[in-house]
Design a protein around this motif. Structure first.
Motif, PDB file in Angstrom:
ATOM      1  N   GLY A 328       0.795  -1.232   0.000  1.00 28.40           N
ATOM      2  CA  GLY A 328       0.000   0.000   0.000  1.00 28.40           C
ATOM      3  C   GLY A 328       0.825   1.279   0.000  1.00 28.40           C
ATOM      4  N   SER A 329       2.088   1.209   0.402  1.00 27.85           N
ATOM      5  CA  SER A 329       2.872   2.444   0.416  1.00 27.85           C
ATOM      6  C   SER A 329       3.831   2.451  -0.768  1.00 27.85           C
ATOM      7  CB  SER A 329       3.677   2.546   1.705  1.00 27.85           C
ATOM      8  OG  SER A 329       4.678   1.565   1.706  1.00 27.85           O
ATOM      9  N   VAL A 330       4.004   3.626  -1.341  1.00 24.59           N
ATOM     10  CA  VAL A 330       4.862   3.701  -2.520  1.00 24.59           C
ATOM     11  C   VAL A 330       6.306   3.918  -2.084  1.00 24.59           C
ATOM     12  CG1 VAL A 330       5.322   4.943  -4.658  1.00 24.59           C
ATOM     13  CG2 VAL A 330       2.985   4.546  -3.944  1.00 24.59           C
ATOM     14  N   GLU A 331       7.152   2.970  -2.432  1.00 21.75           N
ATOM     15  CA  GLU A 331       8.572   3.051  -2.068  1.00 21.75           C
ATOM     16  C   GLU A 331       9.328   3.683  -3.219  1.00 21.75           C
ATOM     17  OE1 GLU A 331      10.713  -0.616  -1.283  1.00 21.75           O
ATOM     18  OE2 GLU A 331       9.363  -0.872   0.436  1.00 21.75           O
ATOM     19  N   THR A 332      10.249   4.586  -2.921  1.00 20.17           N
ATOM     20  CA  THR A 332      11.019   5.199  -3.996  1.00 20.17           C
ATOM     21  C   THR A 332      12.014   4.177  -4.540  1.00 20.17           C
ATOM     22  OG1 THR A 332      10.881   7.196  -2.713  1.00 20.17           O
ATOM     23  CG2 THR A 332      12.399   7.237  -4.561  1.00 20.17           C
ATOM     24  N   SER A 333      12.227   4.217  -5.844  1.00 17.36           N
ATOM     25  CA  SER A 333      13.144   3.278  -6.472  1.00 17.36           C
ATOM     26  C   SER A 333      14.556   3.406  -5.886  1.00 17.36           C
ATOM     27  CB  SER A 333      13.170   3.558  -7.970  1.00 17.36           C
ATOM     28  OG  SER A 333      14.485   3.586  -8.453  1.00 17.36           O
ATOM     29  N   HIS A 334      15.166   2.271  -5.561  1.00 17.63           N
ATOM     30  CA  HIS A 334      16.516   2.302  -4.976  1.00 17.63           C
ATOM     31  C   HIS A 334      17.522   2.838  -5.984  1.00 17.63           C
ATOM     32  CE1 HIS A 334      16.681  -1.532  -7.160  1.00 17.63           C
ATOM     33  NE2 HIS A 334      17.992  -1.533  -7.013  1.00 17.63           N
ATOM     34  N   VAL A 335      17.200   2.700  -7.272  1.00 14.44           N
ATOM     35  CA  VAL A 335      18.117   3.166  -8.319  1.00 14.44           C
ATOM     36  C   VAL A 335      18.109   4.702  -8.368  1.00 14.44           C
ATOM     37  CG1 VAL A 335      18.593   3.131 -10.804  1.00 14.44           C
ATOM     38  CG2 VAL A 335      17.797   1.060  -9.660  1.00 14.44           C
ATOM     39  N   LEU A 336      16.904   5.283  -8.429  1.00 18.45           N
ATOM     40  CA  LEU A 336      16.793   6.748  -8.491  1.00 18.45           C
ATOM     41  C   LEU A 336      17.321   7.374  -7.209  1.00 18.45           C
ATOM     42  CD1 LEU A 336      13.291   7.043 -10.187  1.00 18.45           C
ATOM     43  CD2 LEU A 336      15.522   7.243 -11.266  1.00 18.45           C
ATOM     44  N   GLN A 337      17.087   6.689  -6.100  1.00 10.44           N
ATOM     45  CA  GLN A 337      17.593   7.157  -4.808  1.00 10.44           C
ATOM     46  C   GLN A 337      19.124   7.198  -4.825  1.00 10.44           C
ATOM     47  OE1 GLN A 337      15.640   4.750  -1.918  1.00 10.44           O
ATOM     48  NE2 GLN A 337      16.074   6.173  -0.251  1.00 10.44           N
ATOM     49  N   ALA A 338      19.729   6.115  -5.326  1.00 13.56           N
ATOM     50  CA  ALA A 338      21.199   6.050  -5.372  1.00 13.56           C
ATOM     51  C   ALA A 338      21.769   7.124  -6.298  1.00 13.56           C
ATOM     52  CB  ALA A 338      21.640   4.662  -5.839  1.00 13.56           C
ATOM     53  N   MET A 339      20.979   7.513  -7.315  1.00  9.55           N
ATOM     54  CA  MET A 339      21.444   8.545  -8.253  1.00  9.55           C
ATOM     55  C   MET A 339      21.263   9.945  -7.683  1.00  9.55           C
ATOM     56  SD  MET A 339      19.873   6.775 -11.671  1.00  9.55           S
ATOM     57  CE  MET A 339      19.827   8.258 -12.638  1.00  9.55           C
ATOM     58  N   GLY A 340      20.632  10.020  -6.521  1.00  6.13           N
ATOM     59  CA  GLY A 340      20.444  11.315  -5.866  1.00  6.13           C
ATOM     60  C   GLY A 340      19.318  12.140  -6.465  1.00  6.13           C
ATOM     61  N   ILE A 341      18.367  11.459  -7.134  1.00  3.27           N
ATOM     62  CA  ILE A 341      17.208  12.175  -7.687  1.00  3.27           C
ATOM     63  C   ILE A 341      16.315  12.622  -6.513  1.00  3.27           C
ATOM     64  CG2 ILE A 341      15.180  11.971  -9.249  1.00  3.27           C
ATOM     65  CD1 ILE A 341      17.864  11.562 -10.748  1.00  3.27           C
ATOM     66  N   PRO A 343      13.372  13.256  -4.035  1.00  2.41           N
ATOM     67  CA  PRO A 343      12.249  12.334  -3.793  1.00  2.41           C
ATOM     68  C   PRO A 343      10.993  12.646  -4.612  1.00  2.41           C
ATOM     69  CG  PRO A 343      13.253  12.966  -1.719  1.00  2.41           C
ATOM     70  CD  PRO A 343      13.944  13.768  -2.774  1.00  2.41           C
ATOM     71  N   ASP A 344      10.647  13.944  -4.774  1.00  2.00           N
ATOM     72  CA  ASP A 344       9.413  14.240  -5.518  1.00  2.00           C
ATOM     73  C   ASP A 344       9.573  13.893  -7.001  1.00  2.00           C
ATOM     74  OD1 ASP A 344      11.275  16.327  -5.550  1.00  2.00           O
ATOM     75  OD2 ASP A 344       9.764  17.782  -6.212  1.00  2.00           O
ATOM     76  N   LEU A 345      10.774  14.082  -7.539  1.00  2.00           N
ATOM     77  CA  LEU A 345      10.999  13.728  -8.955  1.00  2.00           C
ATOM     78  C   LEU A 345      11.110  12.209  -9.126  1.00  2.00           C
ATOM     79  CD1 LEU A 345      13.380  16.470 -10.362  1.00  2.00           C
ATOM     80  CD2 LEU A 345      10.946  16.157 -10.790  1.00  2.00           C
ATOM     81  N   ALA A 346      11.667  11.547  -8.111  1.00  2.00           N
ATOM     82  CA  ALA A 346      11.748  10.076  -8.164  1.00  2.00           C
ATOM     83  C   ALA A 346      10.332   9.496  -8.154  1.00  2.00           C
ATOM     84  CB  ALA A 346      12.556   9.557  -6.990  1.00  2.00           C
ATOM     85  N   GLN A 347       9.462  10.125  -7.383  1.00  2.00           N
ATOM     86  CA  GLN A 347       8.057   9.719  -7.290  1.00  2.00           C
ATOM     87  C   GLN A 347       7.329   9.933  -8.622  1.00  2.00           C
ATOM     88  OE1 GLN A 347       6.594   7.676  -5.106  1.00  2.00           O
ATOM     89  NE2 GLN A 347       7.629   8.744  -3.482  1.00  2.00           N
ATOM     90  N   GLY A 348       7.852  10.869  -9.417  1.00  2.00           N
ATOM     91  CA  GLY A 348       7.212  11.196 -10.693  1.00  2.00           C
ATOM     92  C   GLY A 348       7.893  10.542 -11.892  1.00  2.00           C
ATOM     93  N   ALA A 349       8.677   9.495 -11.628  1.00  2.00           N
ATOM     94  CA  ALA A 349       9.422   8.858 -12.723  1.00  2.00           C
ATOM     95  C   ALA A 349       8.604   7.759 -13.409  1.00  2.00           C
ATOM     96  CB  ALA A 349      10.723   8.273 -12.196  1.00  2.00           C
ATOM     97  N   VAL A 350       8.709   7.731 -14.714  1.00  2.00           N
ATOM     98  CA  VAL A 350       8.030   6.698 -15.504  1.00  2.00           C
ATOM     99  C   VAL A 350       9.031   6.138 -16.511  1.00  2.00           C
ATOM    100  CG1 VAL A 350       6.191   6.272 -17.188  1.00  2.00           C
ATOM    101  CG2 VAL A 350       5.751   7.763 -15.250  1.00  2.00           C
ATOM    102  N   ARG A 351       9.037   4.801 -16.645  1.00  2.00           N
ATOM    103  CA  ARG A 351       9.938   4.169 -17.619  1.00  2.00           C
ATOM    104  C   ARG A 351       9.158   3.733 -18.843  1.00  2.00           C
ATOM    105  NH1 ARG A 351      12.306  -1.547 -16.070  1.00  2.00           N
ATOM    106  NH2 ARG A 351      10.180  -2.135 -16.614  1.00  2.00           N
ATOM    107  N   PHE A 352       9.638   4.174 -19.991  1.00  2.00           N
ATOM    108  CA  PHE A 352       9.072   3.773 -21.280  1.00  2.00           C
ATOM    109  C   PHE A 352      10.151   2.917 -21.940  1.00  2.00           C
ATOM    110  CE2 PHE A 352       7.720   7.975 -20.073  1.00  2.00           C
ATOM    111  CZ  PHE A 352       6.370   8.041 -20.345  1.00  2.00           C
ATOM    112  N   SER A 353       9.871   1.659 -22.209  1.00  2.00           N
ATOM    113  CA  SER A 353      10.895   0.865 -22.903  1.00  2.00           C
ATOM    114  C   SER A 353      10.318   0.374 -24.231  1.00  2.00           C
ATOM    115  CB  SER A 353      11.421  -0.267 -22.028  1.00  2.00           C
ATOM    116  OG  SER A 353      10.391  -0.875 -21.293  1.00  2.00           O
ATOM    117  N   LEU A 354      10.960   0.824 -25.295  1.00  2.00           N
ATOM    118  CA  LEU A 354      10.444   0.656 -26.658  1.00  2.00           C
ATOM    119  C   LEU A 354      10.779  -0.718 -27.251  1.00  2.00           C
ATOM    120  CD1 LEU A 354      10.508   3.689 -26.054  1.00  2.00           C
ATOM    121  CD2 LEU A 354      11.426   4.089 -28.323  1.00  2.00           C
TER     122      LEU A 354
END
Ligand code: PMP
Length: 392
Positions: A328-341, A343-354
């Motif tokens: 139920g709780s949204v965890e921030t991605s460990h990858v974006l966290q490690a990159m120092g993104i 938190p609000d932008l990490a929460q707004g991240a979307v991956r598009f893989s073509l």
């Protein structure tokens, strides 16, 4: 409704050539490769051909390829098997903070068993800090495991530099190449890579099958006990159809690598340009150039990634978020966290893989829907904020 699949980093459909090769094994040629009769010998030939195809694609010998149930197993096996077989030499493992959970969780398990693990930082583009690798290498380091390309942000690591350092220090080098095989050129012998994990379903092969390459001379403990399959190191009746599919998928992807990656890079960069041009406060996560040809990971300011993903889903567009929803709780991605993104932008991240089959028209359609959805979400977000302000 026409659906558009932009989640190829999660899984891919089976290539028609792969399916054609798998069909006889699923029907008439059903033998067990360990049986000595003609049915068994025929099945063994299928497995041998698949092993050869993968070895050829990776630039190694056939007997250096072991079939597994997927990259999760390959990673679990590589980390535990290499650490345990080399325990007499030391107990230190170096990996990075942005690895797949199948590496990170296995390392944590080994820590509980008395191994020492260093998790290297990455820079803001997701590149592993080579200076830290050099700093933390010590006399008891037995294994370095760094992924070839990241599954969330697509950053491709400087594998050759890491392999050179490992060789110089006489340390085993394993790479999780699940997202990289078939997307970038890898020649394990030439590059000096000692072990490599890959998976079928990421490259238009079947699910539930993968492989681990281990360089001859590098010792590894068995993963499964039982029969003599996979040179006595990974017991269990072979998944012949899966193995055939994996072999063909690796062969096709390697064969078409130049054409596909050229096409994908053009579409990827067009997509990034169009989105950033049409939607303000949009930021690309990961390396701008050294990234997988099919990966676009974007953070949308003032937008919740999960909500955007759900809205796009309603429009028939499948993407994935940089965050994982757990209990139920949204965890921030460990990858974006490690990159120092942030938190609000990490929460707004979307991956598009073509996929290589996506068209420019489909991309234009996705961009138009993104513009609409982001605008709606930002309006809601602004309204909620002003509402909260009133209540204060
Ligand atoms: N490593 C990476 C980098 C991955 O992207 C994945 C799949 N998400 C895995 C390992 C696990 O692969 P599999 O699904 O074959 O277990």
């Amino acid at each position: 409704m026409n659906r558009i699949y932009m989640d190829n980093a999660a899984t891919t459909p089976i290539h028609s050539e792969v399916l054609t090769e798998m069909m006889p094994v699923l029907t008439t040629d059903f033998g067990n490769p360990n049986s000595l009769h003609s049915f068994g010998r025929e099945a063994k030939r299928y497995v041998d051909v698949a092993r050869s195809r993968i070895a050829k694609a990776l630039g190694c010998d056939d007997n250096e390829i072991y079939f597994t149930s997927g990259a999760t197993e390959s990673n679990n096996w590589a980390i535990t098997g290499l650490a345990k077989a080399n325990r007499h030499k030391g107990n230190h493992i170096i990996t990075s903070k942005i690895e797949h959970p199948s590496i990170l969780e296995t390392c944590k398990k080994l820590e509980r068993e008395g191994y020492r693990v260093t998790y290297l930082d990455v820079d803001e583009m997701g590149m592993v800090r080579i200076d830290q690798l050099l700093h933390y290498l010590s006399a008891d380091t037995i294994l370095i495991s760094i992924m070839a390309a990241n599954n969330e942000v697509g950053t491709i690591q400087n594998l050759q530099a890491i392999a050179n350092i490992a060789k110089e220090k006489n340390v085993i080098f394993h790479t999780d190449a699940t997202q990289a095989v078939g997307a970038i050129n890898l020649n394990v012998h030439e590059m000096g890579i000692d072990a490599l994990s890959l998976s079928g379903h990421k490259l238009n092969g079947p699910k539930g099958v993968g492989a681990l390459y281990v360089h001859n001379g590098v010792v590894i403990t068995p993963f499964m006990n039982g029969g003599e399959q996979e040179f006595g190191l990974r017991a269990g009746t072979s998944n012949v159809a899966g193995i055939v599919g994996l072999g063909k998928a690796v062969e096709i992807n390697t064969r078409d690598i130049i054409t596909n990656s050229k096409k994908l890079r053009t579409l990827r960069d067009y997509f990034i340009r169009e989105v950033t041009k049409n939607i303000d406060m949009t930021y690309l996560n990961g390396h701008p150039i050294q990234r997988l040809p099919n990966n676009v990971n974007l953070s949308f300011g003032m937008v919740d990634g999960e909500s955007l993903m759900c809205m796009l889903d309603l429009e028939g567009i499948a993407v994935s978020t940089g965050s994982a929803c757990s209990s139920g709780s949204v965890e921030t991605s460990h990858v974006l966290q490690a990159m120092g993104i942030a938190p609000d932008l990490a929460q707004g991240a979307v991956r598009f893989s073509l996929s290589k089959d996506i068209t420019k028209e489909e991309i234009d359609y996705v961009v138009s829907k993104l513009v609409e959805c982001v605008e709606k979400l930002r309006k809601i977000s602004a309204m909620t904020k002003s509402q909260v302000g009133k209540e204060d």
